[in-house]
Design a protein around this motif. Sequence first.
Motif, PDB file in Angstrom:
ATOM      1  N   ASN A  31       0.779  -1.244   0.000  1.00  0.00           N
ATOM      2  CA  ASN A  31       0.000   0.000   0.000  1.00  0.00           C
ATOM      3  C   ASN A  31       0.810   1.293   0.000  1.00  0.00           C
ATOM      4  OD1 ASN A  31      -2.018  -1.884   0.220  1.00  0.00           O
ATOM      5  ND2 ASN A  31      -2.345  -1.542   2.397  1.00  0.00           N
ATOM      6  N   ARG A  32       1.877   1.315  -0.758  1.00  0.00           N
ATOM      7  CA  ARG A  32       2.634   2.564  -0.874  1.00  0.00           C
ATOM      8  C   ARG A  32       2.903   2.840  -2.350  1.00  0.00           C
ATOM      9  NH1 ARG A  32       7.703   3.007   3.032  1.00  0.00           N
ATOM     10  NH2 ARG A  32       7.168   5.189   2.973  1.00  0.00           N
ATOM     11  N   ILE A  33       3.189   4.096  -2.647  1.00  0.00           N
ATOM     12  CA  ILE A  33       3.560   4.435  -4.025  1.00  0.00           C
ATOM     13  C   ILE A  33       5.052   4.739  -4.049  1.00  0.00           C
ATOM     14  CG2 ILE A  33       3.116   5.923  -6.010  1.00  0.00           C
ATOM     15  CD1 ILE A  33       0.379   6.518  -4.947  1.00  0.00           C
ATOM     16  N   TYR A  34       5.759   3.997  -4.876  1.00  0.00           N
ATOM     17  CA  TYR A  34       7.209   4.154  -4.973  1.00  0.00           C
ATOM     18  C   TYR A  34       7.595   4.727  -6.329  1.00  0.00           C
ATOM     19  CZ  TYR A  34       7.638   0.841  -1.059  1.00  0.00           C
ATOM     20  OH  TYR A  34       7.562   0.221   0.154  1.00  0.00           O
ATOM     21  N   GLY A  35       8.726   5.380  -6.357  1.00  0.00           N
ATOM     22  CA  GLY A  35       9.323   5.781  -7.623  1.00  0.00           C
ATOM     23  C   GLY A  35      10.614   5.008  -7.780  1.00  0.00           C
ATOM     24  N   LEU A  36      10.814   4.427  -8.962  1.00  0.00           N
ATOM     25  CA  LEU A  36      12.084   3.771  -9.256  1.00  0.00           C
ATOM     26  C   LEU A  36      12.752   4.635 -10.318  1.00  0.00           C
ATOM     27  CD1 LEU A  36      14.121   1.403  -9.194  1.00  0.00           C
ATOM     28  CD2 LEU A  36      12.693   0.256 -10.887  1.00  0.00           C
ATOM     29  N   SER A  53      -9.149   4.696  -2.998  1.00  0.00           N
ATOM     30  CA  SER A  53     -10.341   3.901  -2.746  1.00  0.00           C
ATOM     31  C   SER A  53      -9.992   2.425  -2.556  1.00  0.00           C
ATOM     32  CB  SER A  53     -11.343   4.071  -3.886  1.00  0.00           C
ATOM     33  OG  SER A  53     -10.797   3.589  -5.076  1.00  0.00           O
ATOM     34  N   HIS A  54      -8.837   2.019  -3.074  1.00  0.00           N
ATOM     35  CA  HIS A  54      -8.493   0.607  -3.021  1.00  0.00           C
ATOM     36  C   HIS A  54      -6.969   0.513  -2.933  1.00  0.00           C
ATOM     37  CE1 HIS A  54      -8.199  -3.256  -5.659  1.00  0.00           C
ATOM     38  NE2 HIS A  54      -7.910  -3.491  -4.414  1.00  0.00           N
ATOM     39  N   PRO A  55      -6.428   0.745  -1.726  1.00  0.00           N
ATOM     40  CA  PRO A  55      -4.970   0.827  -1.570  1.00  0.00           C
ATOM     41  C   PRO A  55      -4.240  -0.436  -2.004  1.00  0.00           C
ATOM     42  CG  PRO A  55      -6.090   1.581   0.409  1.00  0.00           C
ATOM     43  CD  PRO A  55      -7.130   0.946  -0.458  1.00  0.00           C
ATOM     44  N   ARG A  56      -3.161  -0.248  -2.721  1.00  0.00           N
ATOM     45  CA  ARG A  56      -2.256  -1.323  -3.119  1.00  0.00           C
ATOM     46  C   ARG A  56      -0.933  -0.647  -3.459  1.00  0.00           C
ATOM     47  NH1 ARG A  56      -6.216  -0.066  -6.838  1.00  0.00           N
ATOM     48  NH2 ARG A  56      -5.855  -0.289  -9.076  1.00  0.00           N
ATOM     49  N   THR A  57       0.063  -1.420  -3.782  1.00  0.00           N
ATOM     50  CA  THR A  57       1.358  -0.801  -4.037  1.00  0.00           C
ATOM     51  C   THR A  57       1.565  -0.517  -5.516  1.00  0.00           C
ATOM     52  OG1 THR A  57       2.445  -1.665  -2.081  1.00  0.00           O
ATOM     53  CG2 THR A  57       3.856  -1.233  -3.969  1.00  0.00           C
ATOM     54  N   PHE A  58       2.070   0.665  -5.794  1.00  0.00           N
ATOM     55  CA  PHE A  58       2.462   1.012  -7.154  1.00  0.00           C
ATOM     56  C   PHE A  58       3.949   1.340  -7.155  1.00  0.00           C
ATOM     57  CE2 PHE A  58      -2.062   1.948  -7.199  1.00  0.00           C
ATOM     58  CZ  PHE A  58      -2.461   1.424  -8.413  1.00  0.00           C
ATOM     59  N   VAL A  59       4.668   0.809  -8.108  1.00  0.00           N
ATOM     60  CA  VAL A  59       6.066   1.183  -8.294  1.00  0.00           C
ATOM     61  C   VAL A  59       6.166   1.786  -9.687  1.00  0.00           C
ATOM     62  CG1 VAL A  59       8.468   0.398  -8.383  1.00  0.00           C
ATOM     63  CG2 VAL A  59       6.867  -0.686  -6.795  1.00  0.00           C
TER      64      VAL A  59
END
Lengths: 288, 125
Positions: free
Chosen positions: A28-33, A176-182
């Motif tokens: 449930n976090r948003i990361y930048g690579l 609305s629907h937390p999940r992880t994005f990279v």
Amino acid sequence: MEIKISEITKKFGKKQILNGVSLTIEPNRIYGLLGRNGAGKSTLLNIITDRIFANDGTVTIDGVSTHEHDELLGKIYLMSEVNLYQKRVRLQELFKASKIMYGGFDETYAKHLCEAFELNPKLRFGQLSTGYRTIFKLIIALCLPVDYVFLDEPILGLDANHRELFYKELLDTYSSHPRTFVISTHMIEEIANMIEHVFVLENGKILVDDDVDHMLSQAYVITGPGETVDQYTEGLNIIGTESLGNLKGNYVFGSLNDDREIPDTVQISRMDLQKLFIHLTSGGGTGK
Amino acid sequence: MQFDFSGQEPIYLQVANQIEEGIFTGAFKEETQVPSTTEMSREFHINPATVLKGMNILVTEKLVEKRRGLGMFVKKGAYQLILEKRQSAFFEDYVKKIVSEAKNLKLSEVELIKLIQRGFKTNGD
């Protein structure tokens, strides 16, 4: 449930692409690579999603290796530049196929996204422009019931309006629907405030693994007359420098020596993520 | 609302300051709702955790409160709190700067006071 990447090493022939990369991706976090061309971003993403195999190292979810583990890999999706779709197939059929592969697909949301981006699902994949191919792949990525979404250059070919719309939709569905994005992209400025944590990959190694707020709180630009600026920044981690006549700006990453008095003629200001990235990866400094 | 993304001030502080300014100017009235985290996140492309961090500053300062299931609301008395806070910070935030710049410009204390009096008379013109 976190993804743990440990000591990943990858060589293509004699060329070392990744050299002992370790990092943890939390739920449930948003990361930048971030990384320059050829830094190894896509290779890393392909290894995490088991599309290619590392020479050494492991990728695990809760301690279990994801390698050839269909159930765990079903929780991860990678959207990449590669077009895996047959040109003659209609988009709506491709949506259905994705649903079967991943055991679910948010059709209502897909319909909403198609309308918002003005994409006709009756078209065939081969009929789409570069921008619309990206949009189609984004829709799949946002509608699958996975816990980890990896987006490799997700805005390739998108015009400014579509990029804006994509950022809005991403943050909306994330709330609305937390999940992880990279998100791996070169458009650092546009995503700088959307990401919570950043990984900077440089020459196959992790150069920075930090929360964006924390990283930026250690980045300073010291400007003023050349000599004074050099005196004040002596011994600090200088990652870049700019000068205009005798006016000089030293870019510093790391803590300032707060005990020292700041000379009247010297100004201390901040920099944004893109500036910091450029200076960190231009070979000018020691990084850290 | 307008955010400065150049990095000069952390975004979460800007979120807090902007909402505070909104309360102070009456854009967000006491006992009414402030924009939700999702709304602000979506509108300005800011991570929801960052918006929340800013909101939490305002909660700590007792300017807004969370109403279960409804969202964030401006607390009664928030305007007065901001007014008092800004009044007590006025010397540090403004007066010191004005005096220091006046000195740079070689203006005397008497001249500065005259200018301030003129400011009051003309109402800032």
